[in-house]
Design a protein around this motif. Structure first.
Motif, PDB file in Angstrom:
ATOM      1  N   GLU A   1       0.668   3.910  -2.945  1.00  0.00           N
ATOM      2  CA  GLU A   1       0.112   5.243  -2.696  1.00  0.00           C
ATOM      3  C   GLU A   1       1.150   6.329  -2.972  1.00  0.00           C
TER       4      GLU A   1
ATOM      5  N   LEU B   1      -8.081   4.098  -3.532  1.00  0.00           N
ATOM      6  CA  LEU B   1      -6.653   4.234  -3.248  1.00  0.00           C
ATOM      7  C   LEU B   1      -6.187   5.669  -3.397  1.00  0.00           C
TER       8      LEU B   1
ATOM      9  N   SER C   1      -7.227   7.711  -0.427  1.00  0.00           N
ATOM     10  CA  SER C   1      -6.397   7.313   0.717  1.00  0.00           C
ATOM     11  C   SER C   1      -5.007   7.921   0.610  1.00  0.00           C
ATOM     12  N   ALA C   2      -4.436   7.882  -0.601  1.00  0.00           N
ATOM     13  CA  ALA C   2      -3.074   8.395  -0.800  1.00  0.00           C
ATOM     14  C   ALA C   2      -3.014   9.901  -0.633  1.00  0.00           C
TER      15      ALA C   2
ATOM     16  N   ARG D   1       0.830  -1.207   0.000  1.00  0.00           N
ATOM     17  CA  ARG D   1       0.000   0.000   0.000  1.00  0.00           C
ATOM     18  C   ARG D   1       0.863   1.254   0.000  1.00  0.00           C
TER      19      ARG D   1
END
Lengths: 218, 218
Positions: free
Chosen positions: B92, B118, B121-122, B88
């Motif tokens: 990211e 994603l 989130s990043a 992850r």
DNA sequence: CCGCATCCTCATGGATACTG
DNA sequence: CAGTATCCATGAGGATGCGG
């Protein structure tokens, strides 16, 4: 390859630019230091010359790499653009992720001590407790790296000639184990040579100090 | 490809595992959620079926992916191992790096709203000032994502049915612009639909509140 | 249907030789 | 030194087949 994924997704578009074989390894070399064509060939064992030329051209048009003229004379030097240099984060993330793969040891793989510049930067970031500024040399094979710690952070690079408070000499796998925190200096008695200010070295690799019961060498 | 670089370097060994074409995009899909073979085909437009099967087998033997049996019946579900889930961070990072590439807009590329899980989130990690816990829905096309903020951090995923404090509806590029901080909610009046608790949405996308002189819609 | 395996074509990568 | 040119092996992409 070189074919686009055709997906409106950040990861896919990033890989359209740097996902082709060899591309991220070229970026690795240029993160260590700007380099000439011949140096890139030497730092990328296994790459074909035409591929390197192709990739450099692609990365240049993408805005990741730029060609510069060397200070002395008319030689060409390849370097990362500011945006290309921002690949340091994903590259160091991948290096951290690869720790289990490196724990197997070198095997028959090629090795170049310069690569440790990035690995040390990736593994030590935020871990070294720098109560004071110091510059420590890391000698692996016949290469010398330097690790500068200040209150604001740390910085790893090839040695630029400045004075060193201490020099550590060890095998690559030992250095990596120390940086990853898998090994401590006390674990590796006899495998690590320290000249100069040992305390400065411990600040980098073993911030919590010698273990209870552990003995200190030299 | 699939040929090893043969270099004792963390980046090279990481790329030996996940550097082949499609590999990181498969990881992307599984970071969003575990998926079945058919779902992977749909989430990876352009992949050939045999390639997907090959890659899944390689990633499985490398320890990145594992096959599970679905709860109901005998269907196979692919998921990341704990080590695979640690990708992850590098993924990211690459998504953050790709921001200039995404700013061009979708063009003719495929798009799947799940990919925003994603990206959000990043791009939002560490940016949302969560004074209070809330769950905000993000509606793009006909998919619904959810964004939970707590004092300890935030978490983006596909909507799991829980109650939402607010729902935002916008185009993918608007959502990305908001997340990247290039756009503010006040910049996008008329392009973003907010239902429910608008303050919760601002906590996520516009922590500093409305601009001086900016008007607030609804 | 789902979860692949096979087959075929063509683009891409790898190794080496060669050139300005 | 800094790349091109060439040839060949390999791998990607697409269509299709096939068992459960």
């Amino acid at each position: 390859m070189s074919r686009s994924y055709g997906q409106y997704c950040g990861l896919a578009r990033a890989l359209d630019v740097v996902g082709d074989r060899w591309n991220l390894l070229i970026v690795r070399q240029l993160l260590i230091a700007p380099a000439r064509y011949r140096e890139l060939i030497e730092g990328l064992p296994g790459v074909a010359t035409n591929l390197l030329a192709d990739r450099l051209r692609e990365l240049e048009t993408a805005g990741v790499v730029e060609r510069r003229l060397a200070e002395e004379g008319n030689a060409i030097v390849y370097a990362l653009t500011p945006w290309g240099a921002e690949l340091r984060e994903p590259v160091e993330s991948l290096i951290r992720w690869s720790t289990p793969l490196m724990a197997r040891g070198p095997g028959g793989d090629h090795f170049c001590a310069d690569w440790l510049v990035l690995a040390l930067s990736a593994l030590l970031a935020g871990k070294t407790a720098a109560r004071r500024s110091s510059t420590v040399g890391i000698a692996v094979d016949d290469r010398l790296l330097q690790l500068r710690t200040t209150r604001s952070g740390m910085d790893v690079s090839l040695h630029d000639g400045r004075e060193l408070d201490a020099v550590v000499r060890a095998d690559a796998s030992i250095v990596l184990g120390l940086a990853a925190g898998v090994l401590t200096l006390d674990d590796t008695l006899g495998l690590v040579d320290i000249e100069g200010d040992e305390a400065a070295v411990r600040t980098v690799f073993n911030p919590q100090g010698p273990r209870p019961g552990g003995s200190v060498r030299r």
